[in-house]
Design an enzyme around this catalytic site. Sequence first.
Site, PDB file in Angstrom:
ATOM      1  N   GLY A  81       0.802  -1.314   0.028  1.00 17.91           N
ATOM      2  CA  GLY A  81      -0.045  -0.042  -0.151  1.00 17.91           C
ATOM      3  C   GLY A  81       0.617   1.227   0.104  1.00 17.91           C
ATOM      4  N   GLY A 109       2.669   3.622   1.174  1.00 20.32           N
ATOM      5  CA  GLY A 109       3.237   3.789   2.952  1.00 20.32           C
ATOM      6  C   GLY A 109       3.773   5.051   2.962  1.00 20.32           C
ATOM      7  N   ARG A 110       3.969   5.889   1.988  1.00 23.09           N
ATOM      8  CA  ARG A 110       4.171   7.239   2.284  1.00 23.09           C
ATOM      9  C   ARG A 110       3.805   8.044   1.132  1.00 23.09           C
ATOM     10  NH1 ARG A 110      10.833   6.946   0.524  1.00 23.09           N
ATOM     11  NH2 ARG A 110      10.341   5.256  -0.937  1.00 23.09           N
ATOM     12  N   LYS A 153       4.640  12.379  -2.480  1.00 28.02           N
ATOM     13  CA  LYS A 153       5.299  11.161  -2.038  1.00 28.02           C
ATOM     14  C   LYS A 153       6.377  11.826  -0.831  1.00 28.02           C
ATOM     15  CE  LYS A 153       8.622   7.510  -3.698  1.00 28.02           C
ATOM     16  NZ  LYS A 153       8.828   6.815  -4.894  1.00 28.02           N
ATOM     17  N   GLY A 166       7.418   6.905   6.681  1.00 28.35           N
ATOM     18  CA  GLY A 166       6.403   7.690   5.604  1.00 28.35           C
ATOM     19  C   GLY A 166       7.277   8.655   5.149  1.00 28.35           C
ATOM     20  N   ARG A 210       3.845  14.093  -7.314  1.00 36.49           N
ATOM     21  CA  ARG A 210       3.834  13.323  -8.378  1.00 36.49           C
ATOM     22  C   ARG A 210       2.173  13.393  -8.994  1.00 36.49           C
ATOM     23  NH1 ARG A 210       5.965   7.502  -7.211  1.00 36.49           N
ATOM     24  NH2 ARG A 210       4.064   7.261  -6.087  1.00 36.49           N
ATOM     25  N   ASP A 219       4.309  -4.434  -7.343  1.00 33.79           N
ATOM     26  CA  ASP A 219       3.727  -3.169  -6.808  1.00 33.79           C
ATOM     27  C   ASP A 219       4.152  -1.953  -7.363  1.00 33.79           C
ATOM     28  OD1 ASP A 219       5.884  -4.356  -5.295  1.00 33.79           O
ATOM     29  OD2 ASP A 219       5.670  -2.432  -4.128  1.00 33.79           O
ATOM     30  N   ASP A 228       7.378   4.775  -9.844  1.00 37.99           N
ATOM     31  CA  ASP A 228       8.290   4.368  -8.596  1.00 37.99           C
ATOM     32  C   ASP A 228       9.934   4.598  -8.840  1.00 37.99           C
ATOM     33  OD1 ASP A 228       6.213   4.900  -7.267  1.00 37.99           O
ATOM     34  OD2 ASP A 228       6.452   2.571  -6.102  1.00 37.99           O
TER      35      ASP A 228
HETATM   36  P1  AMP Z   1       9.304   0.832  -2.956  1.00 38.47           P
HETATM   37  O1  AMP Z   1      10.202  -0.393  -3.363  1.00 38.47           O
HETATM   38  O2  AMP Z   1       9.838   2.047  -2.781  1.00 38.47           O
HETATM   39  O3  AMP Z   1       8.350   0.969  -4.253  1.00 38.47           O
HETATM   40  O4  AMP Z   1       8.223   0.409  -1.696  1.00 38.47           O
HETATM   41  C1  AMP Z   1       7.651  -0.773  -1.217  1.00 38.47           C
HETATM   42  C2  AMP Z   1       6.708  -0.385  -0.313  1.00 38.47           C
HETATM   43  O5  AMP Z   1       7.367   0.134   0.940  1.00 38.47           O
HETATM   44  C3  AMP Z   1       5.596   0.562  -0.504  1.00 38.47           C
HETATM   45  O6  AMP Z   1       4.594   0.164  -0.075  1.00 38.47           O
HETATM   46  C4  AMP Z   1       6.171   1.688  -0.055  1.00 38.47           C
HETATM   47  O7  AMP Z   1       5.080   2.624   0.058  1.00 38.47           O
HETATM   48  C5  AMP Z   1       6.770   1.308   1.151  1.00 38.47           C
HETATM   49  N1  AMP Z   1       7.694   2.201   1.834  1.00 38.47           N
HETATM   50  C6  AMP Z   1       8.810   2.599   1.154  1.00 38.47           C
HETATM   51  N2  AMP Z   1       9.622   3.444   2.146  1.00 38.47           N
HETATM   52  C7  AMP Z   1       8.776   3.639   3.081  1.00 38.47           C
HETATM   53  C8  AMP Z   1       8.918   4.507   3.987  1.00 38.47           C
HETATM   54  N3  AMP Z   1      10.029   5.432   4.209  1.00 38.47           N
HETATM   55  N4  AMP Z   1       7.920   4.715   4.901  1.00 38.47           N
HETATM   56  C9  AMP Z   1       6.764   3.992   4.741  1.00 38.47           C
HETATM   57  N5  AMP Z   1       6.662   3.249   3.683  1.00 38.47           N
HETATM   58  C10 AMP Z   1       7.719   3.134   2.663  1.00 38.47           C
HETATM   59 MG    MG Z   2       6.769   1.305  -4.832  1.00 43.06          MG
END
Ligand code: AMP
Ligand code: MG
Length: 493
Positions: free
Chosen positions: A98, A100-101, A117, A130, A180, A260, A270
């Site tokens: 989901g 997350g940030r 973001k 986040g 974004r 994702d 991303d």
């Molecule tokens: P990513 O590989 O950067 O696309 O992130 C994978 C997952 O981790 C996604 O659900 C992001 O929202 C979550 N995520 C990455 N970095 C953070 C962060 N610093 N705080 C919270 N969620 C994160």
């Molecule tokens: Mg991602």
Amino acid sequence: MSLLAEDTEAADLGLRWKPGFAALGPAFFTELRPTPLPDSYWVGRSEAVAGELGLPTDWHESKATLAALTGSMPVAGARPIATVYSGHQFGVWAGQLGDGRAIMLGETEGGLEVQLKGAGRTPYSRGGDGRAVLRSSIREFLCSEAMHGLGIPTTRALCVTGSDAPVYREEIESAAVVTRVAPSFVRFGHFEHFAANQRDEELRALADYVIDRYYPACRTTDRFGGNAYAAFLEAVSERTAALLAQWQAVGFCHGVMNTDNMSILGLTIDYGPFQFLDGFDPRHICNHSDTQGRYAFNQQPNVAYWNLFCLAQALLPLIGDQEVAVAALESYKTVFPNEFEGRMRAKLGLTQAAEGDRPLIEGVLKLLAAGKVDYTIFWRRLSGYMADGNVEPVRDVFLDRAGFDAWLLSFSQRHAGTDRALAAELMRRSNPKFVLRNHLGQQAIEASQQKDHSGVATLLALLQTPFEEHPGADAYAGFPPDWASTIEISCSS
Ligand code: AMP
Ligand code: MG
């Protein structure tokens, strides 16, 4: 809080909002507010995106806008949400992930979703803070706009705003937010989420929403006996194939091709540990955390297909027949090579397909790989050779001169009777002079960390029109310095 108080405390961006994705209902997201960051400042802005959003020309002059785009003040008329999705990470089912940030402000009347973001924790943060650091936010901002400048489908970025609030990674860094923009941020993982939880009703609602909004032609398809969901899968698969062909042709490596991070619209999405190749190395791994090389450059077309297979699996309850679902993926195997060859032909200045094009393309890629020749510089110099007939600059980039001369002979034979000026123009428009190399981003980032954001603006201007000559900017089009190969970039910073 009274309506009046809420209004006076909200920033009016001059945008009108409509429900958009939020109309799907609360099963798909959580309503929440961004978490404020103190003392925000501008790091970079794309006036091109501001124009596409229809923002007023003085949009960035308002302190309230700066605060709002850093998540520190509500946006008038917006109802922010974080959406839920799941996904396969590095080939393994990861369950619920989901936003997350990333917090979505909503969808504008013009049909663009706007996301902040790095705007703070959400119910999907899974222990994360986040936040996004300045370094990765500048990279995402610049690369979004660079990809668009290259003509490659991508989410866009309106701006980066920074704050000196500390963010704890391997060391203390400062926080930033990227605004974004995209027609939709829906990922393969959104479908996987509802499929994995056997929530067929929501799965169908999501598919119907995405089809009606973005793939309406699927409703009247005569493919697959009129199965709209199969036609949808096929359309996503073909867009993804075309995207991968563009990445491969330009030498772009996405560092984290988890499901994702796959856009349902076939957009590049991303930006984390991505890289434009310097020396051409098909096995290059740009993500320091990818120890197995799952996402090595030459694996990416197959990984995209694997990801589409996950999407097919998720859509199976709607498609209703495994064989039909598999058939809907079939065209990937022809669309990808056709698109790739088309892109490579354009890089070679060829307007028509001919027998022998494939060995010509494979031949040059083999030579580039054998010598780890700089990918972008080679193609731009080959374009220069087509324009002025001077072969030395391009020949110079090879140690294996005999190998190059042999290839050049077949290239020249293929171009017999070509209008060289026309071919040179096609090559100039197909072979960028400027790409966001890691070291260029790094230099802009280090200056920004010292509060000099001019490097971000300079790079942005070059990357938005990367096929132009930009006299005086040759320093941004040269070979990478030795230290470039020591830059290490990992996931989620
Ligand atoms: P990513 O590989 O950067 O696309 O992130 C994978 C997952 O981790 C996604 O659900 C992001 O929202 C979550 N995520 C990455 N970095 C953070 C962060 N610093 N705080 C919270 N969620 C994160
Ligand atoms: Mg991602």
